[in-house]
Each structure stands twice: as C-alpha cells, then as structure tokens.
Motif scaffolding. Sequence first.
Motif, PDB file in Angstrom:
ATOM      1  N   ALA A 104       0.653  -0.938   0.263  1.00 26.62           N
ATOM      2  CA  ALA A 104       0.120  -0.148   0.090  1.00 26.62           C
ATOM      3  C   ALA A 104       1.289   0.963  -0.117  1.00 26.62           C
ATOM      4  O   ALA A 104       0.488   2.245  -0.591  1.00 26.62           O
ATOM      5  CB  ALA A 104      -0.919   0.324   0.966  1.00 26.62           C
ATOM      6  N   ALA A 280      -2.666  -1.173   5.049  1.00 27.03           N
ATOM      7  CA  ALA A 280      -3.404  -1.864   3.645  1.00 27.03           C
ATOM      8  C   ALA A 280      -4.879  -0.629   4.281  1.00 27.03           C
ATOM      9  O   ALA A 280      -5.715  -0.987   3.194  1.00 27.03           O
ATOM     10  CB  ALA A 280      -3.727  -3.096   4.037  1.00 27.03           C
ATOM     11  N   LYS A 285      -0.351   6.786   7.067  1.00 30.11           N
ATOM     12  CA  LYS A 285       0.181   7.002   6.106  1.00 30.11           C
ATOM     13  C   LYS A 285       1.502   7.739   6.546  1.00 30.11           C
ATOM     14  O   LYS A 285       0.917   8.891   6.714  1.00 30.11           O
ATOM     15  CB  LYS A 285      -1.320   7.499   4.939  1.00 30.11           C
TER      16      LYS A 285
END
Length: 325
Positions: A104, A280, A285
């Motif tokens: 990801a 994911a 992030k």
Amino acid sequence: MQAWQVHELGEPGEVMRLAEAERPTPGEGQVLLRVRAANINFPDALMCRGQYQVRPPLPFTPGVEICGETEDGRRVIANPALPYGGFAEYAVADAAALLPAPEALDDAEAAALHIGYQTGWFGLHRRAGLEAGETLLVHAAAGGVGSAAVQLGKAAGATVIGVVGGAAKAAVARELGCDVVIDRREQDVVAAVKEATGGRGADVIYDPVGGQAYAQSAKTVAFEGRIVVVGFASGSIPSPALNHALVKNYSILGLHWGLYNTKNPKLVQHCHEQLTGLAARGAIKPLVSERVPLAGAADAVQRVADGLTTGRVAVLPSQENGAAA
C-alpha cells in the motif's frame, strides 16, 4: 557507486561528503540491497555529530532506515548495517531482520514506516497501554516521530492533542488528524491542555523532545497517566522529580525501540504485521513532506537537525524509482 561519507564529526551539512565508493560486501548473514529510498531520522544528525549511542567507525555512511531491493527483486524495509548506511546507492543489512515493504506504500513511504511507526506502536501500545477513548498528547506532532504517533493514536480511538511550533506545523498537525492543536510559540501549553481536557490532563503523553516539553508533560499528565520518553530532540535531557510522580500518581516510561531487535525480535515482526494491516486499510500513511535526490542528502539531514522540516524527508538515490514506485 555514490555514497555520502563522514570522515570527521560535526554538523551534517559540513561533514557529509558525496564520494565514489566500492559497493559494500555483505558479511555472514547479511545481504546487499539496492537503496530505493532512505528516510532521514534525527539520529542520522546525532551520528554525524558523534552524539548518538551508536558510534560507527570513521568514515561511515549515515542513513539508518531504507526501503531497498534484494538481488532477487524483493522490495524490503531494513536498517542498514553501519558503517554502510542508507545514503548511498547500495547498502547491506542483516538478512534475518528484513521486513516486506507494504504494497500500500510507495518506496519513500515504506522507508518512513519502520523506526518512527515501530517506536510509536511500542510506545503507545506495548509500554503505555493506550486505550480507545483516552486522551493522547503528542509533542512535536508535525515531525517524523510525532506524526506517526498522531496517526497511531487516532487509529487506536484516542483523542489526540498535538503540540507544535509555528503556524505551518499547526496546519500539518490538523491535516494529520489532531483533534486539538496547540502552537507552543503562541499559546501556554499547560493552560491549553488543561482547557482542552477540562482540567483532567492527558492520559498518555508521547515525548520525543525532552527539555521544556517534559516539564510541560509533568504538569499536564492525568491521574494514572503515562509519560512515554522517546528521545531528546531539544538537546536537553530532563531530570524528573520522582516525588512529583509519586504525588500525582503517574508513570514515566522509557522506550528504546532498538532493544527489541535483540531482546525480542518476534515482537518487531508482530508490530510490522500490525502496521502493514493499518496501512492497507488507510488508517496510517507516513507523511513524506520532501523527496530529494541523493545529491541533496547532506542539506536535508541538516534541515532535519535544525527542526525545519515536517513529517519525513526521503532521499531517493534513483529519482525514477522513488517517483514511480
């Protein structure tokens, strides 16, 4: 290959030199990695100054966290084996400690996932036992370490208060998801935390700064609260008054993430699995604020050392790899 080398100790911008060097030869149990992205950490600057607990022999290449590629094409996260650090085209790492890079995340984000997020996960969950509904206070919330703690705190269901220095960093902290943002340059941190918590204080305080930030933590920690000591980016190591911890009934918890690599490496693997799952589903992030070519590494390390950056700065030995991954 090209590699940054430190031949004498001092400020990163003055002592880091880009040079042609031989590719490092892996030792027993090590592998050669092509560096796809290297994340800049504050310890890289401390190492250049000779102020870090790890002191590699001169000359050495800084860069303690990378996303690399194995000779058989696997994309992995690794901590390079010094003195062959990550600010180079190739590095070496212990084969047993390689972790798969999450699909990801791109190269720069994957490189930034390891130390900061592992530290945050161990600090908040393993050491402090953060629970959903609790209040988490994060110092330097817009920085590399702090931004990871903010995201992990939100993912855990906590109310997050972020302390930052300056309007630009306050904007970053809000974008990261902080419920309350306090600009220490414009506000009284202690008063603002007490106002935000109805006088109760924060259940968990995450402190990578030390110095004055720790003094503020001791004044704003809640009953049965936990202060997690992560580092001393301010350069000042506080001497906590233990009688104060006794009277207010709070805990002071130290966190040296690197010890888990030798004391309990299975926990590091477990943590990586948790982080991969969070990435994911978009719960975390890494904030990569800048992506610089290899030639810009020394200047970027100096700016991180001077506290002029937000999130993480990634060095991309191959611009093509970093941009397209």
